[in-house]
Design a protein around this motif. Sequence first.
Motif, PDB file in Angstrom:
ATOM      1  N   UNK A   1       5.598   6.803   0.758  1.00 40.22           N
ATOM      2  CA  UNK A   1       5.209   8.130   1.242  1.00 40.22           C
ATOM      3  C   UNK A   1       5.513   8.290   2.732  1.00 40.22           C
ATOM      4  N   UNK A   2       5.956   7.221   3.366  1.00 35.91           N
ATOM      5  CA  UNK A   2       6.331   7.270   4.778  1.00 35.91           C
ATOM      6  C   UNK A   2       7.808   7.621   4.971  1.00 35.91           C
ATOM      7  N   UNK A   3       8.569   7.724   3.888  1.00 33.72           N
ATOM      8  CA  UNK A   3       9.997   8.034   3.992  1.00 33.72           C
ATOM      9  C   UNK A   3      10.217   9.479   4.406  1.00 33.72           C
TER      10      UNK A   3
ATOM     11  N   UNK B   1      13.024  12.219   3.999  1.00 34.10           N
ATOM     12  CA  UNK B   1      14.281  12.430   3.278  1.00 34.10           C
ATOM     13  C   UNK B   1      15.433  12.835   4.192  1.00 34.10           C
ATOM     14  N   UNK B   2      15.133  13.454   5.302  1.00 35.04           N
ATOM     15  CA  UNK B   2      16.184  13.848   6.239  1.00 35.04           C
ATOM     16  C   UNK B   2      16.791  12.686   6.989  1.00 35.04           C
ATOM     17  N   UNK B   3      16.072  11.575   7.060  1.00 32.22           N
ATOM     18  CA  UNK B   3      16.562  10.400   7.779  1.00 32.22           C
ATOM     19  C   UNK B   3      17.151   9.338   6.863  1.00 32.22           C
ATOM     20  N   UNK B   4      17.019   9.523   5.552  1.00 28.88           N
ATOM     21  CA  UNK B   4      17.546   8.546   4.590  1.00 28.88           C
ATOM     22  C   UNK B   4      19.055   8.694   4.461  1.00 28.88           C
ATOM     23  N   UNK B   5      19.723   7.572   4.322  1.00 30.01           N
ATOM     24  CA  UNK B   5      21.157   7.581   4.032  1.00 30.01           C
ATOM     25  C   UNK B   5      21.344   8.189   2.647  1.00 30.01           C
TER      26      UNK B   5
ATOM     27  N   UNK C   1       0.809  -1.222   0.000  1.00 27.21           N
ATOM     28  CA  UNK C   1       0.000   0.000   0.000  1.00 27.21           C
ATOM     29  C   UNK C   1       0.843   1.273   0.000  1.00 27.21           C
ATOM     30  N   UNK C   2       2.075   1.220   0.503  1.00 22.72           N
ATOM     31  CA  UNK C   2       2.931   2.407   0.545  1.00 22.72           C
ATOM     32  C   UNK C   2       3.687   2.641  -0.760  1.00 22.72           C
ATOM     33  N   UNK C   3       3.632   1.693  -1.698  1.00 21.70           N
ATOM     34  CA  UNK C   3       4.307   1.885  -2.978  1.00 21.70           C
ATOM     35  C   UNK C   3       3.587   2.949  -3.789  1.00 21.70           C
ATOM     36  N   UNK C   4       4.338   3.824  -4.494  1.00 21.32           N
ATOM     37  CA  UNK C   4       3.674   4.819  -5.331  1.00 21.32           C
ATOM     38  C   UNK C   4       3.054   4.167  -6.560  1.00 21.32           C
ATOM     39  N   UNK C   5       1.957   4.720  -7.002  1.00 22.94           N
ATOM     40  CA  UNK C   5       1.323   4.246  -8.238  1.00 22.94           C
ATOM     41  C   UNK C   5       2.029   4.923  -9.406  1.00 22.94           C
ATOM     42  N   UNK C   6       2.885   4.196 -10.082  1.00 20.25           N
ATOM     43  CA  UNK C   6       3.649   4.732 -11.202  1.00 20.25           C
ATOM     44  C   UNK C   6       3.131   4.142 -12.506  1.00 20.25           C
ATOM     45  N   UNK C   7       3.137   4.964 -13.544  1.00 22.60           N
ATOM     46  CA  UNK C   7       2.827   4.474 -14.892  1.00 22.60           C
ATOM     47  C   UNK C   7       4.169   4.192 -15.567  1.00 22.60           C
TER      48      UNK C   7
END
Length: 128
Positions: A36-38, A40-44, A16-22
């Motif tokens: 959408x739960x990521x 960016x400030x906490x990502x490596x 459910x958290x995966x983006x819907x991409x075409x």
Amino acid sequence: MAVRFEDAYPGSKAFLELPALRVPAGWRIALNDLSDQLDPGLCDPASVLFSATNVGTRFQIEVIGGFRLKVSYAPWPRTERGRRIADQPLEFLDGEVVHELDTVEYAALIAELQHWIARCSVWVREGN
């Protein structure tokens, strides 16, 4: 009756958290850890969150931690006379970066990613 994983997956948090991409035909999605739960400030900043390659158009699109989108093009290897050498594997190490975006907005990242997937599906960078 036990619930099978295949039946439960579409309702799972990971799905459910995966983006819907075409994504048009021709793309190989090697990795998709976008959510959408990521934060960016906490990502490596060195971790790859999304990676897709289109062999036919010779483009690679990556999203790196901290929401950095990078679009690269791998030029065709050429003979001394300038003719294209077919059937060569893609090499993005010396590829040309054609677009980069840094953002902290998830929605802006997904919109830009969708735009570049569509553009790189039809964009021809060099002729024969």
